[in-house]
Design a protein around this motif. Structure first.
Motif, PDB file in Angstrom:
ATOM      1  N   UNK A  35     -18.736  23.146  55.825  1.00 50.33           N
ATOM      2  CA  UNK A  35     -19.061  21.625  56.330  1.00 50.33           C
ATOM      3  C   UNK A  35     -17.906  20.587  56.136  1.00 50.33           C
ATOM      4  N   UNK A  36     -17.402  21.086  55.019  1.00 50.90           N
ATOM      5  CA  UNK A  36     -16.355  20.123  54.577  1.00 50.90           C
ATOM      6  C   UNK A  36     -15.201  20.054  55.281  1.00 50.90           C
ATOM      7  N   UNK A  37     -14.937  21.066  56.394  1.00 50.93           N
ATOM      8  CA  UNK A  37     -13.965  21.037  57.409  1.00 50.93           C
ATOM      9  C   UNK A  37     -14.064  19.994  58.170  1.00 50.93           C
ATOM     10  N   UNK A  38     -15.167  19.109  58.213  1.00 50.06           N
ATOM     11  CA  UNK A  38     -15.383  18.016  58.979  1.00 50.06           C
ATOM     12  C   UNK A  38     -14.870  16.735  58.372  1.00 50.06           C
ATOM     13  N   UNK A  39     -14.527  16.853  57.012  1.00 48.36           N
ATOM     14  CA  UNK A  39     -14.241  15.634  56.152  1.00 48.36           C
ATOM     15  C   UNK A  39     -12.952  16.234  55.651  1.00 48.36           C
ATOM     16  N   UNK A  40     -11.927  15.240  56.210  1.00 45.51           N
ATOM     17  CA  UNK A  40     -10.454  15.299  55.682  1.00 45.51           C
ATOM     18  C   UNK A  40     -10.282  15.054  54.389  1.00 45.51           C
ATOM     19  N   UNK A  41     -11.365  14.284  53.712  1.00 49.53           N
ATOM     20  CA  UNK A  41     -11.448  13.773  52.274  1.00 49.53           C
ATOM     21  C   UNK A  41     -11.799  14.800  51.269  1.00 49.53           C
ATOM     22  N   UNK A  42     -12.327  15.999  51.958  1.00 45.46           N
ATOM     23  CA  UNK A  42     -12.840  17.191  50.989  1.00 45.46           C
ATOM     24  C   UNK A  42     -14.182  16.397  50.084  1.00 45.46           C
ATOM     25  N   UNK A  43     -14.634  17.412  49.359  1.00 43.51           N
ATOM     26  CA  UNK A  43     -15.506  17.112  48.577  1.00 43.51           C
ATOM     27  C   UNK A  43     -15.909  15.833  47.640  1.00 43.51           C
ATOM     28  N   UNK A  44     -14.698  15.394  47.024  1.00 44.76           N
ATOM     29  CA  UNK A  44     -14.739  14.188  46.343  1.00 44.76           C
ATOM     30  C   UNK A  44     -14.865  13.047  47.212  1.00 44.76           C
ATOM     31  N   UNK A  45     -14.208  13.050  48.426  1.00 49.18           N
ATOM     32  CA  UNK A  45     -14.593  12.070  49.477  1.00 49.18           C
ATOM     33  C   UNK A  45     -15.712  12.045  50.258  1.00 49.18           C
ATOM     34  N   UNK A  46     -16.278  13.049  50.245  1.00 46.97           N
ATOM     35  CA  UNK A  46     -17.755  13.215  50.981  1.00 46.97           C
ATOM     36  C   UNK A  46     -18.623  12.741  49.797  1.00 46.97           C
ATOM     37  N   UNK A  47     -18.676  12.917  48.720  1.00 49.26           N
ATOM     38  CA  UNK A  47     -19.669  12.268  47.699  1.00 49.26           C
ATOM     39  C   UNK A  47     -19.358  10.857  47.176  1.00 49.26           C
ATOM     40  N   UNK A  48     -17.953  10.469  47.536  1.00 45.10           N
ATOM     41  CA  UNK A  48     -17.853   8.786  47.485  1.00 45.10           C
ATOM     42  C   UNK A  48     -18.765   8.253  48.685  1.00 45.10           C
ATOM     43  N   UNK A  49     -18.410   8.745  49.846  1.00 45.73           N
ATOM     44  CA  UNK A  49     -19.267   8.548  50.838  1.00 45.73           C
ATOM     45  C   UNK A  49     -20.913   8.322  50.808  1.00 45.73           C
ATOM     46  N   UNK A  50     -21.304   9.604  50.456  1.00 42.96           N
ATOM     47  CA  UNK A  50     -22.663   9.638  50.295  1.00 42.96           C
ATOM     48  C   UNK A  50     -23.424   8.571  48.904  1.00 42.96           C
ATOM     49  N   UNK A  51     -22.435   8.357  48.166  1.00 39.96           N
ATOM     50  CA  UNK A  51     -22.966   7.724  47.141  1.00 39.96           C
ATOM     51  C   UNK A  51     -22.925   6.266  47.559  1.00 39.96           C
ATOM     52  N   UNK A  52     -21.955   5.939  48.340  1.00 42.67           N
ATOM     53  CA  UNK A  52     -21.843   4.338  48.834  1.00 42.67           C
ATOM     54  C   UNK A  52     -23.067   4.316  49.881  1.00 42.67           C
ATOM     55  N   UNK A  53     -23.081   5.192  50.818  1.00 41.72           N
ATOM     56  CA  UNK A  53     -23.870   5.068  51.933  1.00 41.72           C
ATOM     57  C   UNK A  53     -25.286   5.165  51.629  1.00 41.72           C
ATOM     58  N   UNK A  54     -25.742   6.155  50.887  1.00 41.94           N
ATOM     59  CA  UNK A  54     -27.110   6.620  50.515  1.00 41.94           C
ATOM     60  C   UNK A  54     -27.663   6.297  49.305  1.00 41.94           C
ATOM     61  N   UNK A  55     -26.630   6.078  48.065  1.00 46.01           N
ATOM     62  CA  UNK A  55     -27.105   6.094  47.085  1.00 46.01           C
ATOM     63  C   UNK A  55     -27.489   7.242  46.331  1.00 46.01           C
ATOM     64  N   UNK A  56     -26.581   8.242  46.522  1.00 44.08           N
ATOM     65  CA  UNK A  56     -26.911   9.703  46.177  1.00 44.08           C
ATOM     66  C   UNK A  56     -26.661   9.781  44.726  1.00 44.08           C
ATOM     67  N   UNK A  57     -27.557  10.198  44.003  1.00 45.62           N
ATOM     68  CA  UNK A  57     -27.172  10.642  42.329  1.00 45.62           C
ATOM     69  C   UNK A  57     -27.961  11.585  42.046  1.00 45.62           C
ATOM     70  N   UNK A  58     -28.456  12.508  42.627  1.00 47.27           N
ATOM     71  CA  UNK A  58     -29.024  13.798  42.556  1.00 47.27           C
ATOM     72  C   UNK A  58     -28.640  14.827  43.428  1.00 47.27           C
ATOM     73  N   UNK A  59     -28.593  16.091  42.939  1.00 48.79           N
ATOM     74  CA  UNK A  59     -28.198  17.149  44.036  1.00 48.79           C
ATOM     75  C   UNK A  59     -29.029  18.469  43.504  1.00 48.79           C
ATOM     76  N   UNK A  60     -29.102  19.263  44.581  1.00 47.22           N
ATOM     77  CA  UNK A  60     -29.879  20.630  44.205  1.00 47.22           C
ATOM     78  C   UNK A  60     -28.572  21.460  44.577  1.00 47.22           C
ATOM     79  N   UNK A  61     -28.323  22.421  43.926  1.00 46.44           N
ATOM     80  CA  UNK A  61     -27.327  23.386  43.999  1.00 46.44           C
ATOM     81  C   UNK A  61     -28.140  24.880  44.011  1.00 46.44           C
TER      82      UNK A  61
END
Length: 297
Positions: free
Chosen positions: A108-134
């Motif tokens: 899935x990260x192939x869609x995001x040129x920013x990679x995982x760090x940039x993806x998390x920046x995006x979700x934190x800002x846009x949706x307020x993510x602060x929890x995750x299931x691994x």
């Protein structure tokens, strides 16, 4: 370069309604579907599917190719925002929204040129993510074998109560695909293992509250264990739900792999030899499999 984020009315709306957006990170073939269907059926948690698979299919249908021209990161961010906006619109107050992310660069990260760090920046800002299931599978070799079996059968899931098959396959030692990338067997195991280490380090550095689940401990014997843990993690009641799916392969690898000796040779002298998992039936491979430590399940 720092991303200049616009205000996020969606994040503010989700916060007012007490809806937590929680990604479930995994790489596939580790029990995510059985868990997702149980959560969705319970009504306690809205558990979405692998949303970026939908994104890929929509792109292909619209453009005739899987990677259309334009900024793929902007397109993926727009899709994510649209999907989560739509899926959370009718949720009751406090109902969490969980969605699946195959987090490796070739998935899935192939869609995001920013990679995982940039993806998390995006979700934190846009949706307020602060929890995750691994969700992971400690025996990555069996995860790879499961994928090969599913592809050959043309069926990735069996309904609960179906006749248990005992498939046999020849596992390629090279040319194994994971998304858009191709690997040798040992390299693929290393890539998945290193990917999880990177994910854990990134989430820890950001202070996420993380629920860690493994296929072996929380799904293989009884998926209700994982289901109950997720409900508790998200502060929701764990209602009685019956799993809809069962394992597609329960046989030892020595019975499943026609080229078990070749696989054993490939894994010999690597940290992954324990993944052979049981005593084989012939020759030198028997000796190696018999002496390799068996990882606790």
């Amino acid at each position: 370069m720092t991303h200049s984020w616009p205000p996020s009315p969606l994040r503010d709306d989700l916060s007012r309604r007490g809806i937590h957006v929680c990604p479930m990170f995994h790489v596939g073939r580790c029990g995510s579907t059985v868990l997702q269907t149980m959560l969705l059926k319970s009504g306690s948690v809205f558990a979405d599917t692998e949303i970026y698979g939908i994104h890929t299919r929509e792109q292909a249908a619209a453009t005739g190719e899987s990677a259309p021209a334009g900024d793929p990161t902007a397109a993926a961010e727009a899709f994510t925002t649209s999907r989560i906006t739509r899926q959370t619109q009718g949720l009751g107050e406090g109902v969490p929204y969980v969605y699946e992310v195959k987090f490796l660069p070739s998935l899935d990260m192939a869609h995001f040129g920013t990679g995982l760090p940039g993806y998390l920046d995006f979700t934190e800002h846009q949706f307020g993510t602060e929890r995750a299931i691994v969700l992971s599978r400690r025996n990555i070799l069996r995860r790879i074998v499961s994928t090969q079996i599913a592809v050959r059968r043309g069926r990735f899931f069996d309904q609960r109560g179906s006749t248990v098959e005992l498939p046999e396959i020849t596992l390629p030692l090279s040319g194994l695909t994971l998304g858009h990338a191709t690997f040798g067997l040992v390299d693929l195991i290393d890539t998945i293992a290193n990917g999880y280490r990177t994910l854990h380090a990134e989430l820890e550095s950001r202070g996420y509250t993380v629920l860690e689940l493994t296929y072996e401990d929380h799904i293989e014997s009884d998926p209700r264990v994982a289901f109950e843990r997720v409900c508790h993690f998200l502060g929701r009641p764990a209602l009685a739900v019956t799993p809809a799916y069962q394992r597609i392969n329960t046989a030892p690898l020595s019975r499943t792999l026609r080229n078990f000796d070749d696989v054993a040779n490939a894994l010999a002298d690597t940290p992954h030899a324990w993944m052979l998992g049981e005593t084989a039936t012939s020759g030198a491979a028997t000796d190696r499999a018999g002496t390799a430590p068996v990882h606790p399940a």
